[in-house]
Design a protein around this motif. Structure first.
Motif, mmCIF file in Angstrom:
data_model
loop_
_atom_site.group_PDB
_atom_site.id
_atom_site.type_symbol
_atom_site.label_atom_id
_atom_site.label_comp_id
_atom_site.label_asym_id
_atom_site.label_seq_id
_atom_site.Cartn_x
_atom_site.Cartn_y
_atom_site.Cartn_z
ATOM 1 N N GLY A 94 30.991 30.592 12.482
ATOM 2 C CA GLY A 94 30.173 31.129 13.560
ATOM 3 C C GLY A 94 29.504 30.029 14.353
ATOM 4 N N VAL A 95 28.928 29.046 13.648
ATOM 5 C CA VAL A 95 28.298 27.908 14.319
ATOM 6 C C VAL A 95 29.334 27.122 15.119
ATOM 7 N N ALA A 96 30.490 26.857 14.527
ATOM 8 C CA ALA A 96 31.526 26.073 15.201
ATOM 9 C C ALA A 96 32.015 26.768 16.466
ATOM 10 N N ASN B 67 22.974 26.903 4.362
ATOM 11 C CA ASN B 67 23.528 28.179 4.817
ATOM 12 C C ASN B 67 22.528 29.314 4.977
ATOM 13 N N ASP B 68 21.316 29.177 4.412
ATOM 14 C CA ASP B 68 20.333 30.226 4.651
ATOM 15 C C ASP B 68 19.846 30.219 6.095
ATOM 16 N N LEU B 69 20.079 29.132 6.814
ATOM 17 C CA LEU B 69 19.678 29.044 8.216
ATOM 18 C C LEU B 69 20.652 29.752 9.151
ATOM 19 N N VAL B 70 21.868 30.020 8.662
ATOM 20 C CA VAL B 70 22.919 30.518 9.567
ATOM 21 C C VAL B 70 23.607 31.775 9.026
ATOM 22 N N ARG B 71 22.886 32.528 8.211
ATOM 23 C CA ARG B 71 23.469 33.767 7.692
ATOM 24 C C ARG B 71 23.582 34.838 8.768
ATOM 25 N N GLU B 72 22.665 34.812 9.725
ATOM 26 C CA GLU B 72 22.647 35.794 10.806
ATOM 27 C C GLU B 72 23.001 35.103 12.125
ATOM 28 N N GLU B 73 23.388 35.935 13.092
ATOM 29 C CA GLU B 73 23.818 35.393 14.383
ATOM 30 C C GLU B 73 22.706 34.609 15.074
ATOM 31 N N ALA B 74 21.466 35.084 14.976
ATOM 32 C CA ALA B 74 20.368 34.381 15.641
ATOM 33 C C ALA B 74 20.228 32.963 15.114
ATOM 34 N N GLY B 75 20.332 32.793 13.801
ATOM 35 C CA GLY B 75 20.256 31.465 13.214
ATOM 36 C C GLY B 75 21.433 30.600 13.620
ATOM 37 N N GLN B 76 22.619 31.199 13.686
ATOM 38 C CA GLN B 76 23.793 30.448 14.108
ATOM 39 C C GLN B 76 23.626 29.949 15.536
ATOM 40 N N ARG B 77 23.077 30.793 16.397
ATOM 41 C CA ARG B 77 22.871 30.391 17.795
ATOM 42 C C ARG B 77 21.854 29.257 17.893
ATOM 43 N N ALA C 250 36.337 27.642 6.595
ATOM 44 C CA ALA C 250 35.922 28.738 7.472
ATOM 45 C C ALA C 250 36.045 30.110 6.840
ATOM 46 N N SER C 251 36.923 30.266 5.859
ATOM 47 C CA SER C 251 37.301 31.596 5.386
ATOM 48 C C SER C 251 37.227 31.708 3.868
ATOM 49 N N ARG C 252 36.947 32.917 3.397
ATOM 50 C CA ARG C 252 37.008 33.161 1.951
ATOM 51 C C ARG C 252 38.238 33.985 1.563
#
Length: 259
Positions: free
Chosen positions: A63-65, A229-239, A33-35
């Motif tokens: 974010g997805v989780a 991960n290119d699908l979930v870089r932004e909040e809209a993709g994560q949602r 989850a973290s860097r």
């Protein structure tokens, strides 16, 4: 400055548990989850570029989780420090638990660690994570509320220079019940994602430690989800991805072999 293993007291617990009182059946897990790195480890000799890249964490996974936890009323367990300090999806004896090289990056601070150094990281980072998840699983089982374990990961679109077409991987070890049910649901659920079994990783790549340690060992259904991960870089993709995966899980959990 007080030290707790390799962590300072000010750095807090290595493991976070959110929505512990959740009533849903799913326990979500996010090992990468973290860097953030423990202060005692500095930068491990790595550049800012490397520490921001996928070798240090799974961008977008937390974010997805978290969004899935809200939708499913699920508990969420995640590691608060980088996989480069200790990869909690690997057992202590695995070289990949503290990798000397990750894709194209050498990790100088992990080179030639002696057993004492490896033990210090294991005790500070892995054991609290493992034990926290184990307690949660066993408490649910004891309360006659057997959970299912779903681990959330992301992967890089290009690996060693090779593009990856798969967008979502449904990964399993020897227990494929939940993976089978989710893949069947994916065939019936509009989403437009390229979703595949055991890609871009499978059990032969050593990525199913959490599933084996907490799922197979307790005879409860389990699955690992990998999202490009290119699908979930932004909040809209994560949602969008979180909603899609939550739908697959809800439908998959109605399958007779999972119930």
């Amino acid at each position: 400055m007080r030290l707790v293993g390799i962590l300072t007291g000010e750095e807090g617990d290595p493991v976070a548990l959110e929505n512990a009182a959740a009533q849903g059946r799913v326990i979500l897990v996010c090992e990468h989850a973290s860097r953030s790195l423990p202060k005692a480890l500095g930068t491990l000799g790595l550049s800012d570029e490397a520490l921001a890249s996928h070798i240090a964490w799974d961008p977008g996974a937390l974010g997805v989780a978290r969004l899935m936890a809200l939708q499913l009323d699920a508990a969420l367990v995640f590691q608060r420090f980088s996989r480069l300090a200790y990869d909690c999806n690997r057992p202590p004896e695995s070289p990949a638990a503290m990798p000397e090289k990750s894709e194209i990056f050498e990790v100088p601070g992990n080179a030639g660690l002696d057993q004492a150094a490896r033990d210090a990281r294991t005790e500070a980072l892995y054991l609290p994570f493992r034990d926290s998840l184990s307690r949660l699983v066993k408490s649910r089982i004891a309360a006659d509320r057997a959970p299912v374990i779903v681990t959330i990961h992301t992967f890089t679109p290009v690996y060693f220079g090779k593009p990856r077409a798969v967008e979502i991987g449904i990964v399993h070890d020897s227990d494929s019940r939940l993976a089978d049910a989710m893949l069947a649901a994916a065939g019936r659920t509009p989403g437009g994602y390229d979703i595949r079994r055991n890609e871009p990783y499978g059990p032969e790549d050593g990525v199913t430690h959490t599933l084996k340690e907490h799922g197979l060992a307790n005879a409860i259904a389990n699955v690992m989800v990998e999202v490009r991960n290119d699908l979930v870089r932004e909040e809209a993709g994560q949602r969008a991805v979180a909603g899609y995966l939550a739908d697959l899980l809800v439908e998959g959990l109605t399958s007779p072999q999972v119930r």
